[in-house]
Every structure is written in C-alpha cells, then in structure tokens.
Scaffold this motif. Structure first.
Motif, short mmCIF file in Angstrom:
data_model
loop_
_atom_site.label_atom_id
_atom_site.label_comp_id
_atom_site.label_asym_id
_atom_site.label_seq_id
_atom_site.Cartn_x
_atom_site.Cartn_y
_atom_site.Cartn_z
N ALA A 135 -29.61 -37.18 34.09
CA ALA A 135 -30.53 -36.09 33.76
C ALA A 135 -31.46 -35.85 34.94
N ASP A 136 -32.11 -34.70 34.97
CA ASP A 136 -33.02 -34.39 36.08
C ASP A 136 -34.25 -35.30 36.01
N GLY A 137 -34.65 -35.80 37.16
CA GLY A 137 -35.82 -36.68 37.17
C GLY A 137 -36.47 -36.76 38.53
N GLN A 138 -37.33 -37.75 38.68
CA GLN A 138 -38.07 -37.94 39.92
C GLN A 138 -38.12 -39.42 40.25
N VAL A 139 -37.91 -39.73 41.53
CA VAL A 139 -37.97 -41.13 41.98
C VAL A 139 -39.41 -41.61 41.90
N GLU A 165 -37.25 -35.07 43.88
CA GLU A 165 -36.52 -34.65 42.67
C GLU A 165 -35.06 -35.10 42.73
N LEU A 166 -34.52 -35.47 41.58
CA LEU A 166 -33.12 -35.85 41.44
C LEU A 166 -32.43 -34.87 40.49
N MET A 167 -31.23 -34.42 40.86
CA MET A 167 -30.49 -33.49 40.00
C MET A 167 -29.38 -34.23 39.26
N ALA A 179 -36.27 -44.08 38.33
CA ALA A 179 -36.55 -42.64 38.24
C ALA A 179 -37.01 -42.30 36.83
N ARG A 180 -37.98 -41.39 36.73
CA ARG A 180 -38.45 -40.93 35.42
C ARG A 180 -37.80 -39.60 35.10
N LEU A 181 -37.22 -39.47 33.91
CA LEU A 181 -36.51 -38.26 33.50
C LEU A 181 -37.49 -37.15 33.12
N GLU A 182 -37.32 -35.98 33.73
CA GLU A 182 -38.23 -34.85 33.49
C GLU A 182 -37.56 -33.71 32.73
#
Length: 318
Positions: A135-139, A165-167, A179-182
C-alpha cells in the motif's frame, strides 16, 4: 544507516480494531466490474429481443409453433454475447498487479506476519529485499532501493530515505526500512491502476454494433404500426382466421428485421476475439476488436507504455 534505523511501536490492537470497523482496510473494492447477472441482463433484455419475444408470444397463443424458426438465431446471438463477456470478466477478475500475499507488520511493539488484506491505515510495515510494497506509505526509518517498473515502466532503482513516499506495487531491491501506510485499499495507487485497467465502458464502443442497434430501433418503431395494419388487413379485409392473420403479419414483420446481420456481426467479432485470446491479448469484450481495427496511430513512450493522446509532432527529421 544504523542511526537511521529504529523500530517504531506501531498501532495498538484497539486502534487496528477501530480502523477495521471504519473500513480503513487494505482491501481493494472492484466496484466497476460488471457482475455475471448484469452481463446476462444486458444481453437478454434488449429492444432487439423484445420485438421477437412479442412475435413469439403471438405465435404461441395461436398455436403456430412451426413458425418459430427465427428463435435459434436470436438465442445463438444472445448466448455468444453472454459467453464472450463472461470469459472477459473472468480474465479481468484475475488481473492484479499485487503478487505479495503476506507482509511483516509492527503492532503493539511486536513484529508479526499477516495477509496484506488485514493491513489498516497507519500500520507500520517492515520492508526488506524482495518485498512488494502492499500500500502507499512513507519511510519512517531505514533506507531502501526500490524498483517501480510495474507502475512507471522505468527499470531504474530509486533510493528511498526517511520521509520519502512509497508507491504500492513497487519492489524492494535492497535495504531494510519501516514504513507507515498512508493510503490503503482502493485509495492506494496500485488499486486505482488495477481498477482503471478493469473498468468497462457503459457506452457502446463499437460503431458497427451501434449502427445496427440504431437501425433495429427505428425498424422496431416502424413495424409496430405496420404490424397492426397488416393484421387488420389480413383479419378484416381478407377475412382470414386469427391464426392465419398472425402468421401472415409475422412473416411480413420478420422480413423487416435484419436478425441475420446481427448474428453474423456477433459471430465475426467472437471469432476475432478468440484468435486474439490465443495470442495472449486481453479484451474487455469482443466488441473491442472493432476498436482495435479502427486504430491508425498508437502513441507509446520509450518503455512501450501506451500514453495519452496529447503529444504533438514538432518536426520531422529524416
């Protein structure tokens, strides 16, 4: 890197339960796909079939079953359309960019492995070499090198540090990070991409079928007064009995409707769809064949990805 790598506590069980109740779960909802019933209904309850249903009922009422020879053509046309669309639906339902089924997550300060469908918004996940981002998140801790080729077509490895940001759908090539899922579920990038690929246009995309439908519509409107007039003439002018009057009217009306043209068009599109399927070409429905045949220019970028038709040629260099 060690200074940059700290294990967070993650969500508590109570927070997970609350977000699950609120529907903030990493479960994609395919609300654009047609159900099997919708496909059957769209191919069965048409104006084209309604005309023949009325004629069939009239012939059954007067007991002239031998004149129902037009029914196999109508039934064959209907079955071919339903079968082809159900096959396309089955292929589209299997379409999924996500290959990962389970992922490591931090909850109540402990690491556990759970199915990606059980992740909720705000979950802290552990990503390391070989993992696919669910899922989309952030390191929030650590460093990764990520391959986003499935999403962008670019094979270059991209470094992801804290705050980056992670896709979803991209792969971790090396490194380890938290990573926290946003964005989860249908709000994530990969879910939107998958839903867009699965989306089926409600409008008739085939110019040929649209023209035939228009012809059938106008013919269907015209034959109503014509049919009534023919029945009146046969019954009250020529003094035929009820059965003969209905048969006479039906014979004239059936000749006005090009049901053979409809069937031939359906068979041609179905055969073309089957040939494309053998070449591993995925179709939303069999009418996509005509759309493909009408393509003159296909715009792609350097990776082969189909682009939007917004490019303009500036100059031609021989």
């Amino acid at each position: 890197m060690k200074d940059n790598f700290k294990q967070p506590i993650g969500l508590t069980s109570a927070e997970v339960d609350q977000r699950t109740k609120e529907g903030k779960v990493n479960r994609a909802v395919n609300d654009q796909a047609k159900t099997a019933w919708q496909i059957i209904k769209e191919n069965t309850f048409t104006y084209f079939n309604l005309i023949f249903l009325v004629l069939s009922i009239l012939l059954v009422i007067v007991g002239e079953y031998k004149d129902l020879t037009f029914l196999p053509v109508i039934i064959a046309n209907m079955i071919i359309g339903i079968v082809q669309e159900l096959r396309a639906k089955r292929v589209l339902d299997k379409l999924n960019v996500m290959n990962t089924t389970k992922i490591a997550v931090i909850r109540d300060g402990k690491e556990e492995v759970i199915p990606i469908e059980h992740l909720v918004l705000g979950d802290v996940i552990v990503l390391q070499t070989g993992d696919q981002i669910p899922a989309d998140g952030q390191v929030i801790s650590g460093t990764l090198r990520v391959n986003e080729a499935l999403l962008t077509g670019e094979a270059d490895e991209i470094e992801k540090d804290v705050g980056t940001e992670l896709m979803s759908g991209s792969f971790v090539v090396s490194g380890k990070a938290y990573a926290r899922l946003e964005k989860v579920g249908k709000n994530s990038y990969v879910s939107k991409l998958t839903l867009e690929a699965k989306a089926m246009n409600s409008k008739e995309g085939s110019e040929m079928v649209r023209s035939i439908n228009k012809l059938i519509k106008w013919v269907g409107i015209i034959i109503i007064p014509c049919g009534i007039a023919l029945f009146i003439v046969a019954r009250y002018v020529n003094h035929l009995n009820l059965a003969d009057s209905v048969v006479s009217m039906e014979a004239a009306v059936i000749g006005m409707i090009p049901e053979g043209l409809y069937l031939l068009t359906t068979i041609a599109l179905a055969l073309a769809a089957m040939r494309l399927a053998r070449s591993q070409v995925m179709l939303h429905d069999m009418k996509s064949v005509e759309t493909l045949a009408r393509v003159n220019v296909l715009c792609v970028d350097k990776t082969g990805t189909i682009t939007e038709p917004k490019m303009e040629v500036e100059k031609n260099i021989p």
